[in-house]
Motif scaffolding. Structure first.
Motif, PDB file in Angstrom:
ATOM      1  N   GLU B  56      44.274-114.365  48.930  1.00 51.61           N
ATOM      2  CA  GLU B  56      45.232-115.423  49.261  1.00 51.61           C
ATOM      3  C   GLU B  56      45.287-115.552  50.774  1.00 51.61           C
ATOM      4  O   GLU B  56      45.157-114.577  51.497  1.00 51.61           O
ATOM      5  CB  GLU B  56      46.612-115.021  48.700  1.00 51.61           C
ATOM      6  CG  GLU B  56      47.693-116.050  48.849  1.00 51.61           C
ATOM      7  CD  GLU B  56      49.042-115.535  48.344  1.00 51.61           C
ATOM      8  OE1 GLU B  56      49.059-114.650  47.451  1.00 51.61           O
ATOM      9  OE2 GLU B  56      50.078-115.997  48.866  1.00 51.61           O
ATOM     10  N   GLY B  57      45.444-116.783  51.270  1.00 52.23           N
ATOM     11  CA  GLY B  57      45.493-116.999  52.712  1.00 52.23           C
ATOM     12  C   GLY B  57      44.112-117.255  53.285  1.00 52.23           C
ATOM     13  O   GLY B  57      43.171-117.562  52.562  1.00 52.23           O
ATOM     14  N   MET B  58      44.019-117.117  54.579  1.00 53.90           N
ATOM     15  CA  MET B  58      42.746-117.425  55.235  1.00 53.90           C
ATOM     16  C   MET B  58      42.406-116.365  56.280  1.00 53.90           C
ATOM     17  O   MET B  58      43.272-115.886  57.003  1.00 53.90           O
ATOM     18  CB  MET B  58      42.825-118.794  55.904  1.00 53.90           C
ATOM     19  CG  MET B  58      41.444-119.382  56.133  1.00 53.90           C
ATOM     20  SD  MET B  58      41.481-121.130  56.593  1.00 53.90           S
ATOM     21  CE  MET B  58      43.210-121.505  56.678  1.00 53.90           C
ATOM     22  N   VAL B  59      41.120-116.020  56.328  1.00 51.45           N
ATOM     23  CA  VAL B  59      40.649-114.990  57.259  1.00 51.45           C
ATOM     24  C   VAL B  59      39.523-115.564  58.107  1.00 51.45           C
ATOM     25  O   VAL B  59      38.657-116.292  57.606  1.00 51.45           O
ATOM     26  CB  VAL B  59      40.153-113.737  56.503  1.00 51.45           C
ATOM     27  CG1 VAL B  59      39.464-112.767  57.441  1.00 51.45           C
ATOM     28  CG2 VAL B  59      41.316-113.058  55.791  1.00 51.45           C
ATOM     29  N   GLU B  60      39.566-115.265  59.395  1.00 50.95           N
ATOM     30  CA  GLU B  60      38.537-115.735  60.325  1.00 50.95           C
ATOM     31  C   GLU B  60      37.618-114.577  60.699  1.00 50.95           C
ATOM     32  O   GLU B  60      38.090-113.524  61.129  1.00 50.95           O
ATOM     33  CB  GLU B  60      39.198-116.296  61.595  1.00 50.95           C
ATOM     34  CG  GLU B  60      38.186-116.740  62.651  1.00 50.95           C
ATOM     35  CD  GLU B  60      38.835-117.011  64.007  1.00 50.95           C
ATOM     36  OE1 GLU B  60      39.958-116.500  64.250  1.00 50.95           O
ATOM     37  OE2 GLU B  60      38.228-117.717  64.823  1.00 50.95           O
ATOM     38  N   LEU B  61      36.319-114.787  60.541  1.00 54.74           N
ATOM     39  CA  LEU B  61      35.358-113.838  61.084  1.00 54.74           C
ATOM     40  C   LEU B  61      34.975-114.335  62.469  1.00 54.74           C
ATOM     41  O   LEU B  61      34.693-115.516  62.650  1.00 54.74           O
ATOM     42  CB  LEU B  61      34.105-113.757  60.215  1.00 54.74           C
ATOM     43  CG  LEU B  61      34.282-113.284  58.782  1.00 54.74           C
ATOM     44  CD1 LEU B  61      32.911-113.018  58.149  1.00 54.74           C
ATOM     45  CD2 LEU B  61      35.108-112.020  58.726  1.00 54.74           C
ATOM     46  N   TYR B  62      34.981-113.442  63.438  1.00 49.34           N
ATOM     47  CA  TYR B  62      34.628-113.862  64.789  1.00 49.34           C
ATOM     48  C   TYR B  62      33.829-112.764  65.458  1.00 49.34           C
ATOM     49  O   TYR B  62      33.754-111.637  64.974  1.00 49.34           O
ATOM     50  CB  TYR B  62      35.885-114.209  65.600  1.00 49.34           C
ATOM     51  CG  TYR B  62      36.813-113.053  65.858  1.00 49.34           C
ATOM     52  CD1 TYR B  62      37.715-112.629  64.892  1.00 49.34           C
ATOM     53  CD2 TYR B  62      36.790-112.374  67.076  1.00 49.34           C
ATOM     54  CE1 TYR B  62      38.561-111.569  65.124  1.00 49.34           C
ATOM     55  CE2 TYR B  62      37.640-111.314  67.315  1.00 49.34           C
ATOM     56  CZ  TYR B  62      38.533-110.911  66.336  1.00 49.34           C
ATOM     57  OH  TYR B  62      39.364-109.852  66.558  1.00 49.34           O
ATOM     58  N   ALA B  63      33.200-113.123  66.567  1.00 54.25           N
ATOM     59  CA  ALA B  63      32.366-112.163  67.275  1.00 54.25           C
ATOM     60  C   ALA B  63      32.561-112.338  68.775  1.00 54.25           C
ATOM     61  O   ALA B  63      32.891-113.426  69.242  1.00 54.25           O
ATOM     62  CB  ALA B  63      30.895-112.362  66.914  1.00 54.25           C
ATOM     63  N   SER B  64      32.352-111.257  69.503  1.00 52.50           N
ATOM     64  CA  SER B  64      32.533-111.290  70.953  1.00 52.50           C
ATOM     65  C   SER B  64      31.334-110.683  71.645  1.00 52.50           C
ATOM     66  O   SER B  64      30.643-109.823  71.100  1.00 52.50           O
ATOM     67  CB  SER B  64      33.784-110.500  71.356  1.00 52.50           C
ATOM     68  OG  SER B  64      34.886-110.878  70.588  1.00 52.50           O
ATOM     69  N   ALA B  65      31.102-111.137  72.868  1.00 52.47           N
ATOM     70  CA  ALA B  65      30.083-110.525  73.726  1.00 52.47           C
ATOM     71  C   ALA B  65      30.259-111.064  75.135  1.00 52.47           C
ATOM     72  O   ALA B  65      30.555-112.256  75.316  1.00 52.47           O
ATOM     73  CB  ALA B  65      28.675-110.825  73.215  1.00 52.47           C
TER      74      ALA B  65
END
Lengths: 230, 230
Positions: B56-65
């Motif tokens: 339920e709800g929303m999840v963000e996959l993100y990346a950094s560099a």
DNA sequence: CGCTCGTTTGAGAGGTCTCAATTTGGGTGG
DNA sequence: CCACCCAAATTGAGACCTCTCAAACGAGCG
């Protein structure tokens, strides 16, 4: 097929631990062919008929849309490509062409899928290979979204230098292909080399001298979560 | 867990056709938790401890560099993430955070790997899911390398309109997140909307009116090998 | 009502692309 | 062996795209 090639094939992650019978049947069912440079092996949008294994030479995966084209991956021996399309019996998302004279083993997709269901070790090996490909694609996406062209070139040079174990990098593909792979135009690649000049990069044709690895690393900002090879 | 949620979970591609015992044990071993918005669930570079399922709800996959950050994927119910890292017992290449209050099922990685070896149907389902993820990543890379920002937005709008089955698109995420997902800055997203004005796109806050679908398609140049969902 | 945070608008710099011209390098045929 | 030729690579100019920094705007909330 020569014995050493068979050994190389057997050493593929894809065939690690699978039954001898499975391996033999897959290879026996495959077509091993030589192709001259510049031949298109598969076309984007076509149904996946064969799993391809590069035994010798170099193959470029590329993709097109809206009249533009970009290089997606460079496959060297012994490497597999378009595994995902074969597994799920779908169309290719990428095209492939030979960059050099190349020897390619083509295994009928149907045969791959059949053994998949019968040899658990093969299924397992495929999962590993698929995971690796997926993670490589994620890294490529990060590389593209998080870095400028010059930074991508700098990191590519660092990885190549590592692989070649030298203070210079020999580029064994056309620079226009490298440019496309790095997501830029050939003109821009030339300018990117110029940008890297002050950071210890001196191009002499296809041989690139790295005179100051530390400076180049400072500029490149290498990151194992992008540049790492698995 | 509510019965309808169990049903939804059971409907996941990942669990298609697997033994009832396998499914029950996986779910029973999992931790189902609520998280407030803005919570980081997993960190890039950490070892993969759990397979995550968004219930339920929303999840963000993100990346950094290099001090930059980009949104990689938006996961809605019922969706799985970081499958590849769990399978090959490696570190995460991406981070994940909740965008909304979210309910997430976390299944110990070790348990996933154990059942993998015992339930061929589960292994098979995982291969399908992994293939899908891989192909999605390839599409994202093509999208990024072959299109300008405005073109990416135009195609995103067309897909969203299709999904919402309306002549307008309701954006249910912050525009800054959408911008990052599309590979641009928030400022640039605003300008991209302005660019699409002459092609039948009229933003009214979070609701985007599409007044001329044909014109927008002409500008966007949609391509099933990039925008298609599998 | 006023604060806060996200969004939009503006200006300027930097990155990237296209088009065109020139240079370089490798291969071929004389 | 050399001159020529072609394709690739480089250089240059200008337009476009994208980013950063800054300021103005607007919706939601205390």
């Amino acid at each position: 097929m020569r014995a050493e090639e068979l050994t190389a094939l057997r050493g593929l992650r894809l065939f690690a631990g699978i039954a001898e019978a499975t391996f033999n049947d897959l290879v026996a069912a495959g077509y091993l062919q030589f192709f001259p440079p510049g031949v298109t092996l598969i076309h984007e949008r076509d149904p996946a008929d064969f799993l391809h294994v590069v035994v010798e030479g170099m193959v470029e995966l590329y993709a097109s849309a809206g009249g533009r084209e970009t290089s997606m991956e460079l496959v060297r021996p012994v490497g597999v490509f378009i595994l995902a399309a074969v597994l799920s019996d779908q169309v290719y998302l990428q095209s492939a062409r030979t960059l050099t004279r190349a020897r390619v083993l083509m295994i009928p997709a149907e045969r791959v899928r059949r053994w998949l269901a019968q040899d658990a070790a093969f299924m397992s090996a495929i999962t590993v290979e698929l995971s690796r490909s997926y993670r490589q694609a994620i890294k490529a996406l990060k590389n593209q979204k998080l870095r400028t062209g010059a930074e991508r070139l700098a990191n590519w040079l660092l990885v190549a230098a590592e692989a070649q174990g030298a203070d210079s990098v020999m580029i064994d593909i056309e620079k226009r292909v490298l440019a496309s792979y790095l997501g830029m135009t050939p003109e821009n690649l030339s300018r990117a080399f110029a940008t890297l000049g002050p950071h210890g990069v001196a191009p002499h044709g296809a041989r690139i001298q790295l005179t100051d690895r530390t400076a180049l690393q400072r500029f490149a900002g290498p990151d194992a979560m992008i540049d790492g090879i698995e």
